[in-house]
Each structure stands twice: as structure tokens, then as C-alpha cells.
Design a protein around this motif. Structure first.
Motif, mmCIF file in Angstrom:
data_model
loop_
_atom_site.group_PDB
_atom_site.id
_atom_site.type_symbol
_atom_site.label_atom_id
_atom_site.label_comp_id
_atom_site.label_asym_id
_atom_site.label_seq_id
_atom_site.Cartn_x
_atom_site.Cartn_y
_atom_site.Cartn_z
ATOM 1 N N UNK A 1 0.858 -1.440 -0.346
ATOM 2 C CA UNK A 1 0.112 0.495 0.112
ATOM 3 C C UNK A 1 0.871 1.398 0.113
ATOM 4 N N UNK A 2 2.022 1.301 0.533
ATOM 5 C CA UNK A 2 3.054 2.535 0.300
ATOM 6 C C UNK A 2 2.918 3.035 -0.904
ATOM 7 N N UNK A 3 3.280 4.248 -1.134
ATOM 8 C CA UNK A 3 3.325 4.705 -1.926
ATOM 9 C C UNK A 3 5.090 4.405 -2.907
ATOM 10 N N UNK A 4 4.479 3.956 -4.302
ATOM 11 C CA UNK A 4 5.786 3.426 -4.477
ATOM 12 C C UNK A 4 6.499 4.537 -5.787
ATOM 13 N N UNK A 5 7.912 4.816 -6.143
ATOM 14 C CA UNK A 5 8.241 5.206 -7.967
ATOM 15 C C UNK A 5 8.688 4.391 -8.527
ATOM 16 N N UNK A 6 9.227 4.682 -9.894
ATOM 17 C CA UNK A 6 9.896 3.390 -10.491
ATOM 18 C C UNK A 6 11.711 3.835 -10.917
ATOM 19 N N UNK A 7 12.587 2.769 -11.259
ATOM 20 C CA UNK A 7 13.651 3.337 -11.600
ATOM 21 C C UNK A 7 14.137 2.541 -12.530
ATOM 22 N N UNK A 8 15.126 3.102 -13.126
ATOM 23 C CA UNK A 8 14.723 1.882 -15.000
ATOM 24 C C UNK A 8 16.245 1.639 -15.148
ATOM 25 N N UNK A 9 16.512 0.804 -16.421
ATOM 26 C CA UNK A 9 18.019 0.009 -16.720
ATOM 27 C C UNK A 9 17.907 0.408 -18.394
ATOM 28 N N UNK A 10 18.966 0.231 -18.612
ATOM 29 C CA UNK A 10 19.421 0.255 -20.297
ATOM 30 C C UNK A 10 20.304 -0.091 -20.889
ATOM 31 N N UNK B 1 13.942 4.190 2.589
ATOM 32 C CA UNK B 1 14.495 3.429 1.649
ATOM 33 C C UNK B 1 15.078 2.327 1.985
ATOM 34 N N UNK B 2 14.833 1.180 1.890
ATOM 35 C CA UNK B 2 15.751 -0.281 2.876
ATOM 36 C C UNK B 2 15.946 -0.523 1.439
ATOM 37 N N UNK B 3 17.462 -1.060 1.419
ATOM 38 C CA UNK B 3 18.386 -1.055 0.593
ATOM 39 C C UNK B 3 17.847 -3.247 0.290
ATOM 40 N N UNK B 4 17.187 -3.216 -0.636
ATOM 41 C CA UNK B 4 16.508 -4.141 -1.973
ATOM 42 C C UNK B 4 16.308 -4.228 -3.496
ATOM 43 N N UNK B 5 16.086 -5.586 -3.917
ATOM 44 C CA UNK B 5 15.686 -5.877 -5.219
ATOM 45 C C UNK B 5 14.615 -5.612 -5.434
ATOM 46 N N UNK B 6 14.482 -4.103 -6.812
ATOM 47 C CA UNK B 6 13.060 -3.647 -7.107
ATOM 48 C C UNK B 6 12.430 -5.319 -7.746
ATOM 49 N N UNK C 1 18.636 -6.993 -12.928
ATOM 50 C CA UNK C 1 17.798 -6.729 -11.452
ATOM 51 C C UNK C 1 18.382 -4.893 -10.817
ATOM 52 N N UNK C 2 17.752 -4.501 -10.368
ATOM 53 C CA UNK C 2 17.706 -2.744 -9.673
ATOM 54 C C UNK C 2 17.809 -3.338 -8.261
ATOM 55 N N UNK C 3 18.899 -2.721 -7.479
ATOM 56 C CA UNK C 3 19.141 -3.075 -6.192
ATOM 57 C C UNK C 3 18.609 -1.015 -5.597
ATOM 58 N N UNK D 1 15.005 -1.771 -22.307
ATOM 59 C CA UNK D 1 15.238 -0.600 -21.108
ATOM 60 C C UNK D 1 14.104 -2.421 -20.029
ATOM 61 N N UNK D 2 14.510 -2.183 -18.818
ATOM 62 C CA UNK D 2 13.547 -2.620 -17.967
ATOM 63 C C UNK D 2 12.976 -1.418 -17.035
ATOM 64 N N UNK D 3 12.443 -2.343 -16.104
ATOM 65 C CA UNK D 3 11.494 -1.009 -15.346
ATOM 66 C C UNK D 3 11.533 -1.926 -13.894
ATOM 67 N N UNK D 4 11.532 -1.088 -12.880
ATOM 68 C CA UNK D 4 11.589 -2.134 -12.069
ATOM 69 C C UNK D 4 10.000 -1.089 -10.413
ATOM 70 N N UNK D 5 10.090 -1.526 -10.361
ATOM 71 C CA UNK D 5 9.361 -0.325 -9.662
ATOM 72 C C UNK D 5 9.545 -0.999 -7.735
ATOM 73 N N UNK D 6 9.136 0.582 -7.315
ATOM 74 C CA UNK D 6 10.275 1.137 -5.896
ATOM 75 C C UNK D 6 9.385 1.833 -4.941
ATOM 76 N N UNK D 7 10.232 1.402 -3.737
ATOM 77 C CA UNK D 7 9.687 2.741 -2.915
ATOM 78 C C UNK D 7 9.533 3.714 -2.967
ATOM 79 N N UNK D 8 8.837 4.630 -3.071
ATOM 80 C CA UNK D 8 8.759 6.298 -3.013
ATOM 81 C C UNK D 8 9.838 6.690 -1.019
ATOM 82 N N UNK D 9 9.470 5.923 -0.721
ATOM 83 C CA UNK D 9 9.736 6.325 0.797
ATOM 84 C C UNK D 9 9.054 7.261 1.747
#
Length: 967
Positions: A125-134, A214-219, A148-150, A258-266
Motif C-alpha cells: 500500500x505504500x507510495x511507489x516510484x519506478x527505476x530503470x536500466x538500459x 528507503x531500505x536496500x533491496x532488489x526491486x 535486477x535493480x538494487x 529498457x527494464x523498468x522496476x517498481x520501487x518504494x518512494x519511502x
């Protein structure tokens, strides 16, 4: 003081054979001002709740908005966890006391801000953001690295300390290590690895005061897409295994993956109360909202909420942190459903740094989807939830990435804040257009540095809100404080400090009576504005910008646009207008009387050099013109539609409509007739408005400002003189009328105004000193009755000299001894050393003879006063003066051969605070934000506010006091 004196007569104008029956509108708990009421640590008890609320009711407040926040050191044992059974007991007790005291209650739907969050809100339920790699992949090659995205750890925590001194805190409300649990610098958590996950598993969250974590974790991986140089796309998501290994070799050509990952805005709930700490919710997910609101459903089950009026939401304030909350699960599906194409096919265009037209159009569609979700998945469901409980909602929509006009439009009471009239317009316009009777304001938020704001300053701020269309003032604010806490008690870190311990509290009721009288008019009738100014949301969302999302708050982001220029120009010249969104425009229809909205009738719509119009908006404008509307176009006509989805089809329809508009004309205006109405284009907004038969209020040319509301048979005008010079002149009115009644809401006086007809306009003689205001009620028929009499100085004033007796009535730290002064000046200069540190009220008294000669009335001018003054002559109270002008009229009948004048002056908290600071008395004892300074020069070595270097502030009756005859 306006040079006037009239008989006070009962007050709304009903007519009997032309005789004005003058009545003030009825007052109730909503016409009275309200206040935000902070509950530090929710450490409230029944005895102090009752004592506090009785003081608030006696001072003239009509309601309170409860907002629980962080606690106070020394009271940890009394903290009550938010929404716990114990919390509900004090809350329902508060509601019962409010009913007894005729106070209404609102409650923030949460603790601190942003809205929503706490121990129920986990990763889902927490607010999200996204990260990406290319990756760039050549023909026949793959990606060796795991996809992966850490997420890297991040911590923003205040963790303030109150004091590093070794003394203990032996009693509640004093400072010492025995009860202090806030962290010293050496104890602050700076390494995220030392924090447990989830965040609410950590102890001492009040002391940590975490804003973002933000905790260190794989998204979680969301999508993997490959894009070729030829424009080909391949969805590779299903070819990535659980270890992140991609089973794929690139076809012919060069490909970008492009790889897009869901992150936690924190973002955490900021300034949270005990038991409310934790993640902020995902504002784009209705499931997250429902999970959060379920906590209230559980807590409220079986409770008597009859005295609860509604729920409140402070401004968005999610992205006032590192990064943006810009994603939610299921976003790609929502995007495709709303925009008509698959965003996964356009990730390079969305994310590229150097924007082209296609990229900007895709970016627009992304932003519009986020705006839709915030409106439809958060604001509307929250409102529906409250409605199901029989409650209203009050909402600050600004600061969010949505079209704030639409978010304001779906709630019961739109609320603004700040000090700019154009910022107010957004909330107020939604209320006006959509027939919402109230528009509120978080008023007087930290107007000056701590302890430097007087009631006259607050009145000035409130008058500006009234001019902006606000008619429901909510002061910011009052902090609950136990009745046995040592002075200054509990204070909120950003406020004017409307506390009963403040010396100006003695005269606070005078301000509240004034606000109540003004709001009784401003909550009556209907808004009476002429112009609908189109809000170019699409234009701003089609610009590159610094970040993916734009956030909307007043004119931020529009500073250099013609939209802002036209709005400022109309505001300065006295044109009455509201802002309108695309969605709200769909509710407008043309009639023989003008442009009808759910809330009122307007004369025209203005497009201020708008570039993009959504197709439904252009179609609506063309339809309105066909039915008789005049649409004004400042500078250039819109060139096309925004966004990328179905662009060719939509643009063709747009072109078909605009091609039919044949603008013709020379000089300043060009006109394109369209059915019964027309589009008129030009580069001078005043000329354009005149072409639509829209004229400004003439009083603006004389330095006055106003807002008007329509009533049966006339108008209400609230008029303010915000200049530094008095205005005593004939003031023409923009609306037709035959006569008027004038009301002085500060003094409570009223009467038939002095009027004349000139150039077919009604002119009213108005005399307003700087900072003064009045209300006019106009009538379409001629009125007779008790006159509102204006006076002018008839001769030289005489200074009232002699020995003034100075008696200190109440305040502290102790009362200086009574004394006599032969010359008026600050009481900080009296021989008694207590005068320099005294904060409170003192009475000046003197006898003086009646002035020579004869006059119907006299003006008593107190000269300079610090800060407010109650004037009593021969035992009769003439009024309480808040400034900046300290004058009152005296009927000749009140004067005797020998007269006793008493002036009771109240100063501010400043001098006593200075004394506490210099003594080293620890009064800054708050968790989380422990009393910051507003201005950098007032920060001490510890970074907190300090007044230790201030000098005593002038206090008392400074004079000279004069009396002058009037005519």
C-alpha cells in the motif's frame, strides 16, 4: 477609524415602503472562524480538554479541526496511540464537550501529513516510484548481467535533541534526561541497516522522526522491452527468469533494452502522532486508500460521531522529499485504458532527456494518467467514504500532480492557504463554479517570525482571503496545552500561536467578532463574477520540465505565461473572474442571461494564449459560441490537441472546427462569428473584455479592492483599503443599484449609505483608513432610513497630557508595580525591571476636560499602540482597536466637563520569551520539529529558534493621545 458615527440599529435589508429594515445576516458556528487544533502526542485529558475548549468558545470560535501530531518531552507516559480505544475515548469526550459548547469539529483523516499512512500500510500500500536500466545490444548478442535493480538505502530523519545538558527532567513539562527519549546527535540513527523492517517495527519512532526511508533491496521487475533502430519493439518480460536472467539474443540490427522496476518512494507520515508513524500511502491506488481508511472504520465502529462535521486533508506533500512518487501497480493497464495505446511501446520517449514533439506528447499522456488516478482513486473515493458516514470533506488539493481545480471540484469545501490572491483563486473558483457554499483557508500560517505577529497583522491576512473569495477562515492554529503546564506551554512549530496564554488572547474575541460578521455576508447569496479564465493544464503538462511530474500550486510553473499575465492584469484592474478546468467547462451552458454554471452566471470565457486544447474542450467552446456565448482569445488561438493517443484523428477534428472560424477585423480586435455568438481575438485584455461587455469595478482605480456577491434585489460588496493612505471619496459601483446600506463589521455599526447617481452609476461615499474594511448591501430600489454618517476633522486636535496611571492587569512572569508616567512610551522603559520582560495587559488611565467649543462628535486618536487597545470612556467601552490605525469616534453626548479615559493595552509574547531564552529556561521541548526559526538570523548554535539576542519589544500605549472635533 472611519470618520463616522451612527445609531446602532438592528440589521438584512427588507423593504417596507422604501424604509430600510437593516439587519445583519444571522450567525452560526460556521460563520464564526475556526482553528486547526493540534494534539501533541494525543496526550490530552478530559480536564484540560474542557478548559481549552471553553476558552476557545468564549473567544468566539465556531469550530476546531483536530490534527494529532508528535509529542512533547516529559509527557511520554501520557501519549495515546492514534485511533486506539483510549484515543477514541478522549475523542468522543471532545465531541460531547463540543456539542455542549456549541462548537463543531472536523478531524484530519490522519496524523501529520501527507494524508494516509501508518502501521497498516505495508509495501503493497505504500507510495511507489519506478527505476530503470538500459542496455545497448548488438545483433546476436544478449545481456549477460542479471536484470535486477538494487534500491540503495536512504534515510531522512530529524531526530532532534532538546538539550545536551546533564540536568534531569524532574517534572512534566520541564527538560531533563529522566523522561527524555529524543536522540542526541551521537545517538541518531544514520545507517538504515540499524533500522528494522518494516519501519513501524522500530521503537522510539517519535524520537527518530523519520521523513523518508528507503531500505536496500532488489526491486520487482515490471517490464523489459527491446527497441530497434528501425522502430521495432519486443516485449521481453516473460523471458526473464526469477534470477533476472534474460533468455534472448538480439535480432538483426542494434537494440536498446529498457527494464523498468517498481520501487518504494519511502515517504513517511511526517510529523506523525504516536501510533500513526509509518509509510505514506500510494495515492494512485484505491485499494491502498481503502486499506488505510479501514483503520478509521474499525476505530469509529459504534462511536457517536454526531458532532463531527467532517474530515480534512492537508495539501498533497508527498513529493516534498527525495524523488517523486510516480508509479503504482497496474499503471500500464490504466494508461492503455485511458490513453488508448500501450505505454510500454514508448518507454524511450517517456524517459529521454532531450525532448522532441513525440516525447512531449507521451509525457503529457503519462502526466494526465497520474492526474486521473489521483482524482479517481483517491480524492473521489475518500469523499464517497466520508459521505457514507454522513460527513463532509475539506480538502487542500494544491501541491499535487493532478488538475487541482478538478480535485477541489469533487469535495465539499475546497481549502487554500498562503498569501497570494491568485493562489486562493484555485480553491475558490471551484467553489464558485460548482455551487459549493464554502471556500476555506488555512489562515495566518506563520505570518512572521515566532511571536512577532499581532492581531492587526492577522486581520490584514484575513481580509486578503476575503477579497480572494474565501468565506470560511480556519486559523493555523491553536495547540492543545495542559492547564497545569508552565508558560508558554505547548506550541506548534509553524504558527501565529493563537494560544490562551498569549497576551493578545484578551482581544482575540474582537477579531473573531469581525470575522464572524464578514463571513455572515460572504456566506450569503451567490458569487457574482463575470469572467471564466481557462486554466491551461494541458499546456503546462506538455512542457518538458525538470521532473516527470508537475505539481500544481497557484501560479507556480506559470510565472512567465500569458495565463499569469492576464490573471494578474484582471486582478489589478478589478475584473471579477474565476478559473475553470476542462472538466468543469463541460458543465457550462449558454443562456440568454449569459454562461450558466452550477454556481452562477458569467459573461465570457477567456483563453490566454493557450497552445493546446483537449478536443472535448474545443468542441464545447464552439458549441457555447453557437448558442450565443462570446469566447475571448488573448493573443493566439490554440493550435492543436495535447497528447499522443489517436493524435491524427483528434487533430483532424480540431482542424475541422478551427477552419470554420474565419477571423476578420482590423486594429485591436478580430472576430469570428460562430452561430449566435463569436470568438474574439486581441492582444489587450481590457479591450477584449470590453468587447464582451465586461467592465472592472471602478473603485480599484481609487485604491480600494472588493469582492461582490449577488443577493435578491442587489449585491453584497466586501471592500478593503489595503493601501497606506486613507480613502475618503465617492466610490462608483460596477453593478447597477439605486441605493445602499453600509456596515462596519469591526465596530458593528450600520446605516443607509450616503449615495448619489453619476454617469448612470451609483456612487457611495466611503471613508476607509488604511487596513479598514466595510460591507455594502446594494438595492435596486431607493432606500430611506437611519443614515450611516461619515465625519471629517473639523479642527486641530488637542493632546491629552498629564499623569497617566499605569496598572498592570494580568500577564507575567510577574506583574510590575503600578506606576505613574508623565510621558507616554513603552512600558519596557519604566524603572521597574519587570517592565522589560512583561508580556500581558496593562491599563492606562487619566482624567481630561471636555474640549472647548461644540461638535457633534470627536475623534480620539491613540497614536501608536503596541499591540491592541480597549478604549473605555467614562465607564463605557468604545471599542477594541487592533491596528494599524488606532482611532475611535466619541459622541459628544458621552463627554462630561471632566472625563475618565482608560486604555487597556495588550502586547505580545516576545519579551517574556526573550527573558526565558536569556535565563536558559528550557521551553523548547518538542519531538520531531523542535521549534525551528522562520528566519535564519534567529537560529542558535543548535540550529533551533532563539530570541536570546533580541531586544525588548516596544509595548503599551506609545501615544500621543489626541482628541479632535468632527463635523
Amino acid at each position: 477609524m472611519i470618520k463616522r458615527l451612527i445609531c446602532t440599529i438592528a440589521c438584512s435589508a427588507a423593504l417596507i415602503n422604501g424604509e430600510a429594515q437593516i439587519k445583519w445576516p444571522a450567525v452560526n458556528t460556521v460563520t464564526k472562524p475556526w482553528a486547526r487544533w493540534w494534539w501533541p502526542g494525543s496526550a490530552v485529558n478530559n480536564r484540560s480538554l474542557t478548559a481549552n475548549m471553553q476558552q476557545y468558545a468564549q473567544a468566539g470560535l465556531g469550530g476546531l479541526e483536530i490534527t494529532p501530531i508528535y509529542g512533547v518531552a516529559g509527557y511520554e507516559s501520557e501519549f495515546i496511540n492514534y485511533l486506539s480505544p483510549e484515543w477514541m475515548q478522549v475523542f468522543t469526550y471532545t465531541l460531547a464537550e463540543a456539542k455542549r459548547l456549541n462548537l463543531q469539529i472536523d478531524i484530519a483523516t490522519g496524523s501529520g501529513w501527507p494524508f494516509g499512512g501508518g502501521p497498516l500500510i505495508g509495501d503493497a500500500e505504500a507510495c511507489k516510484d519506478f527505476e530503470y536500466k538500459t542496455w545497448i545490444v548488438k545483433e546476436g548478442k544478449g545481456i549477460k548481467d542479471p536484470i535486477v535493480f538494487e534500491q540503495q538505502p536512504y534515510l531522512d530523519a530529524i531526530g532532534n535533541t532538546l538539550s545536551d545538558k546533564k540536568e534531569l527532567y524532574p517534572t512534566k513539562g520541564t527538560v531533563g534526561a529522566a523522561t527524555l527519549t529524543m536522540l542526541k546527535e551521537s545517538e541518531r540513527v544514520k545507517d538504515v541497516k540499524k533500522l528494522a523492517e518494516p519501519v513501524y517495527a522500530n521503537k522510539n519512532l517519535q524520537a527518530l522522526a523519520i521523513n523518508q526511508l528507503k531500505y536496500k533491496k532488489n526491486l520487482p521487475l515490471q517490464v523489459v522491452m527491446a527497441y530497434s533502430e528501425k522502430g521495432e519493439t519486443i516485449d521481453l518480460t516473460s523471458q526473464v527468469n526469477a534470477k533476472g536472467e534474460l533468455n534472448w539474443k538480439a535480432p538483426a540490427g542494434t537494440w536498446t533494452v529498457y527494464a523498468l522496476f517498481m520501487g518504494w518512494h519511502g515517504k513517511m507520515v511526517e510529523r506523525a502522532a504516536p501510533g500513526a508513524e509509518g509509510n505514506a500511502i500510494d495515492h494512485f491506488s484505491e485499494a491502498a486508500l481503502n486499506k488505510y481508511l479501514s483503520r478509521f472504520d474499525t476505530a469509529f465502529s459504534g462511536a457517536d460521531l454526531g458532532q463531527l462535521r467532517g474530515f480534512f486533508n492537508d495539501s498533497y506533500e508527498v513529493d516534498d522529499a527525495h524523488g517523486q512518487s510516480n508509479y503504482t501497480p497496474g499503471f500500464f493497464a490504466e494508461f492503455k485504458r485511458r490513453r488508448g495505446y500501450d505505454l510500454k511501446l514508448f518507454l524511450p520517449q517517456l524517459l529521454q532527456k532531450e525532448r522532441n514533439e513525440t516525447s512531449l506528447r507521451v509525457l503529457y499522456d503519462y502526466r494526465q494518467t497520474i492526474a486521473d488516478l489521483l482524482l479517481e482513486k483517491f480524492t473521489i473515493p475518500w469523499h464517497n467514504w466520508a459521505q457514507a458516514k454522513g460527513k463532509i470533506v475539506r480538502n487542500q488539493s494544491h501541491g499535487s500532480p493532478a488538475n487541482i481545480l478538478d480535485c477541489y471540484g469533487v469535495v465539499d469545501i475546497p481549502e487554500t492557504e498562503g498569501s497570494e490572491l491568485l493562489r486562493f483563486k484555485f480553491a475558490v473558483s471551484a467553489a464558485h463554479i460548482l455551487n459549493k457554499p464554502l471556500a476555506s483557508a488555512e489562515a495566518a500560517t506563520w505570518l512572521n517570525e515566532h511571536f512577532k505577529t499581532n492581531l492587526g497583522d492577522v486581520k490584514t491576512a484575513v481580509d486578503k482571503y476575503f477579497l480572494g473569495g474565501v468565506n470560511h477562515v480556519v486559523y493555523h492554529g491553536i495547540c492543545y496545552s495542559p492547564i497545569n503546564d508552565i508558560w508558554p506551554g505547548w506550541l506548534f512549530y509553524a504558527a501565529v500561536h493563537f494560544q490562551p496564554i498569549h497576551p493578545f488572547w484578551k482581544d482575540f474575541g474582537t477579531l473573531n467578532t469581525y470575522v464572524t460578521r464578514c463571513q455572515s455576508f460572504l456566506q450569503s447569496g451567490k458569487p457574482d463574477n463575470d469572467v471564466l479564465l481557462y486554466f491551461p493544464f494541458s499546456d503546462h503538462n506538455s512542457e518538458a520540465g525538470r521532473d516527470l511530474l508537475n505539481h500544481y500550486d497557484g501560479m507556480k510553473g506559470f510565472e512567465n505565461t500569458d495565463f499569469n499575465k492576464v490573471a494578474e492584469d484582471m486582478l489589478a484592474k478589478g475584473y471579477a473572474f474565476d478559473l475553470i478546468s476542462d472538466n468543469q467547462l463541460q458543465k457550462v451552458y449558454a443562456t440568454s442571461f449569459g454562461l450558466q454554471t452550477p454556481g452562477g452566471t458569467y459573461r465570457t470565457i477567456v483563453l490566454a494564449n493557450t497552445k493546446y486544447l483537449p478536443l472535448p474542450t474545443l468542441q464545447k467552446l464552439a458549441d457555447l459560441a453557437k448558442n450565443g456565448a462570446t469566447i475571448l482569445v488573448y493573443n493566439n488561438f490554440p493550435t492543436g490537441v495535447p497528447g499522443y493517443g489517436q493524435l491524427a484523428e483528434r487533430q483532424q477534428q480540431f482542424t475541422n472546427i478551427t477552419a470554420a472560424l474565419k477571423f476578420a477585423g482590423d486594429g485591436a480586435l478580430q472576430k469570428a462569428t460562430n452561430g449566435k455568438g463569436a470568438f474574439i481575438k486581441g492582444n489587450d485584455i481590457s479591450v477584449l473584455l470590453q468587447a464582451a461587455n465586461v467592465l472592472p469595478e471602478p473603485m480599484y482605480a481609487k485604491g480600494l479592492q472588493c469582492i461582490r456577491r449577488s443577493i435578491s434585489g442587489g449585491n453584497y460588496y466586501f471592500i478593503s483599503n489595503a493601501t497606506k493612505e486613507a480613502v475618503a471619496d465617492w466610490v462608483p459601483l460596477g453593478r447597477k443599484a439605486a441605493s445602499a446600506i453600509e456596515f462596519d463589521p469591526m465596530q458593528g455599526l450600520s446605516g443607509v449609505a450616503n449615495t448619489r447617481m453619476k454617469n448612470n452609476k451609483l456612487e457611495v461615499y466611503v471613508h476607509l483608513e488604511p487596513g479598514e474594511s466595510c460591507v455594502l448591501q446594494t438595492s435596486n430600489t431607493k432606500l430611506t432610513g437611519k443614515p450611516f454618517t461619515n465625519y471629517a476633522i473639523a479642527g486641530k486636535g488637542t493632546e491629552i497630557k498629564g499623569n497617566w496611571r499605569l496598572f498592570f492587569m494580568m500577564g507575567g512572569p510577574d506583574l510590575p508595580k503600578p506606576t505613574t508616567v508623565s510621558k507616554l512610551g513603552s512600558w519596557t522603559e519604566i524603572p521597574d525591571a519587570l517592565g522589560k520582560v512583561f508580556s500581558g495587559s496593562a491599563q492606562y488611565s487619566i482624567e481630561f476636560p471636555k474640549p472647548a467649543g461644540a461638535a457633534p462628535a470627536y475623534e480620539l486618536d491613540l497614536g501608536k499602540v503596541a499591540w491592541s487597545a480597549e478604549v473605555i470612556l467614562n465607564g463605557k467601552t468604545l471599542g477594541t482597536l487592533l491596528g494599524p490605525i488606532y482611532k475611535v469616534n466619541v459622541p459628544a453626548s458621552l463627554l462630561k466637563p471632566e472625563n475618565e479615559l482608560m486604555i487597556r493595552v495588550s502586547n505580545g509574547m516576545t519579551n517574556r520569551i526573550i527573558a526565558l531564552e536569556k535565563e536558559g529556561t528550557p521551553w523548547k521541548k518538542f519531538y520531531n520539529v523542535n521549534f525551528p526559526a522562520r528566519q535564519a538570523e534567529n537560529r542558535g548554535a543548535d540550529g533551533l529558534f532563539t530570541a536570546a539576542n533580541w531586544q525588548p519589544e516596544a509595548s503599551g500605549l506609545l501615544g500621543p493621545v489626541t482628541i479632535a472635533p468632527l463635523k
